[in-house]
Scaffold this motif. Sequence first.
Motif, PDB file in Angstrom:
ATOM      1  N   ASN A  20       0.828  -1.210   0.000  1.00 28.42           N
ATOM      2  CA  ASN A  20       0.000   0.000   0.000  1.00 28.42           C
ATOM      3  C   ASN A  20       0.864   1.261   0.000  1.00 28.42           C
ATOM      4  O   ASN A  20       0.587   2.208  -0.734  1.00 28.42           O
ATOM      5  CB  ASN A  20      -0.950   0.007   1.196  1.00 28.42           C
ATOM      6  N   ARG A  23       2.772   1.494  -3.422  1.00 29.30           N
ATOM      7  CA  ARG A  23       1.888   1.915  -4.514  1.00 29.30           C
ATOM      8  C   ARG A  23       1.745   3.434  -4.532  1.00 29.30           C
ATOM      9  O   ARG A  23       1.833   4.071  -5.582  1.00 29.30           O
ATOM     10  CB  ARG A  23       0.515   1.253  -4.343  1.00 29.30           C
ATOM     11  N   ARG A  24       1.580   4.033  -3.360  1.00 24.92           N
ATOM     12  CA  ARG A  24       1.443   5.497  -3.292  1.00 24.92           C
ATOM     13  C   ARG A  24       2.754   6.195  -3.657  1.00 24.92           C
ATOM     14  O   ARG A  24       2.752   7.236  -4.317  1.00 24.92           O
ATOM     15  CB  ARG A  24       0.978   5.914  -1.908  1.00 24.92           C
ATOM     16  N   ARG A  27       3.020   5.562  -7.607  1.00 20.86           N
ATOM     17  CA  ARG A  27       1.933   6.179  -8.390  1.00 20.86           C
ATOM     18  C   ARG A  27       1.821   7.674  -8.139  1.00 20.86           C
ATOM     19  O   ARG A  27       1.792   8.469  -9.067  1.00 20.86           O
ATOM     20  CB  ARG A  27       0.616   5.483  -8.055  1.00 20.86           C
ATOM     21  N   ASP A  28       1.761   8.069  -6.884  1.00 25.82           N
ATOM     22  CA  ASP A  28       1.517   9.476  -6.553  1.00 25.82           C
ATOM     23  C   ASP A  28       2.797  10.300  -6.481  1.00 25.82           C
ATOM     24  O   ASP A  28       2.776  11.500  -6.735  1.00 25.82           O
ATOM     25  CB  ASP A  28       0.777   9.603  -5.215  1.00 25.82           C
ATOM     26  N   GLY A  29       3.903   9.669  -6.102  1.00 27.46           N
ATOM     27  CA  GLY A  29       5.138  10.414  -5.911  1.00 27.46           C
ATOM     28  C   GLY A  29       6.155  10.265  -7.019  1.00 27.46           C
ATOM     29  O   GLY A  29       7.158  10.969  -7.044  1.00 27.46           O
ATOM     30  N   GLY A  30       5.941   9.316  -7.924  1.00 29.03           N
ATOM     31  CA  GLY A  30       6.896   9.105  -9.000  1.00 29.03           C
ATOM     32  C   GLY A  30       8.229   8.553  -8.518  1.00 29.03           C
ATOM     33  O   GLY A  30       9.266   8.742  -9.156  1.00 29.03           O
TER      34      GLY A  30
END
Length: 166
Positions: A20, A23-24, A27-30
């Motif tokens: 989890n 993934r963030r 996906r969200d932070g590159g």
Amino acid sequence: NALETLLLHRQWVLGDGWPNVARRLVRDGGVQLRADPASAAALEREAIPCSASVESDYRTEFLDLILAVRTVPSLGDALAHIAQYGSHHTAAIVTANRQNADRFLQEVDASCVLWNASTRFNDGGELGLGAEMGISTSKLHAYGPMGLRELTTEKFVVLGAGQVRR
């Protein structure tokens, strides 16, 4: 203000927590993850991209959105890793276990150690030192005549409950 290495307890990697968070990050932070075999296996099951870490990753300051990840079986192994690869600048532990946090805060050799708080708090202004003029990861930094002040060092201990600095 970047996290270069993330050490994960083996039990946590086997659950849902690590995928989890990863993934963030991706996906969200590159963030590019460079993972050891155990943490990579958990990511592969969830189709989260990562590359294999190499030993030099754990002593590298990437200056980029790259995070080296290593799974450790115990706090003792984490402390040994930090002693071998750490920069002596900043180290943080995220845990609900006060005994583990106390041991970490006592044993890690860094200018600032944090429990459940962002590593971004290791900053001259945040620590009440005024404008930050430089950063040292060595303990004896003075040159020339020295008084007592130049022969002492400080270790800041920050206790938090999940605070971040924006």
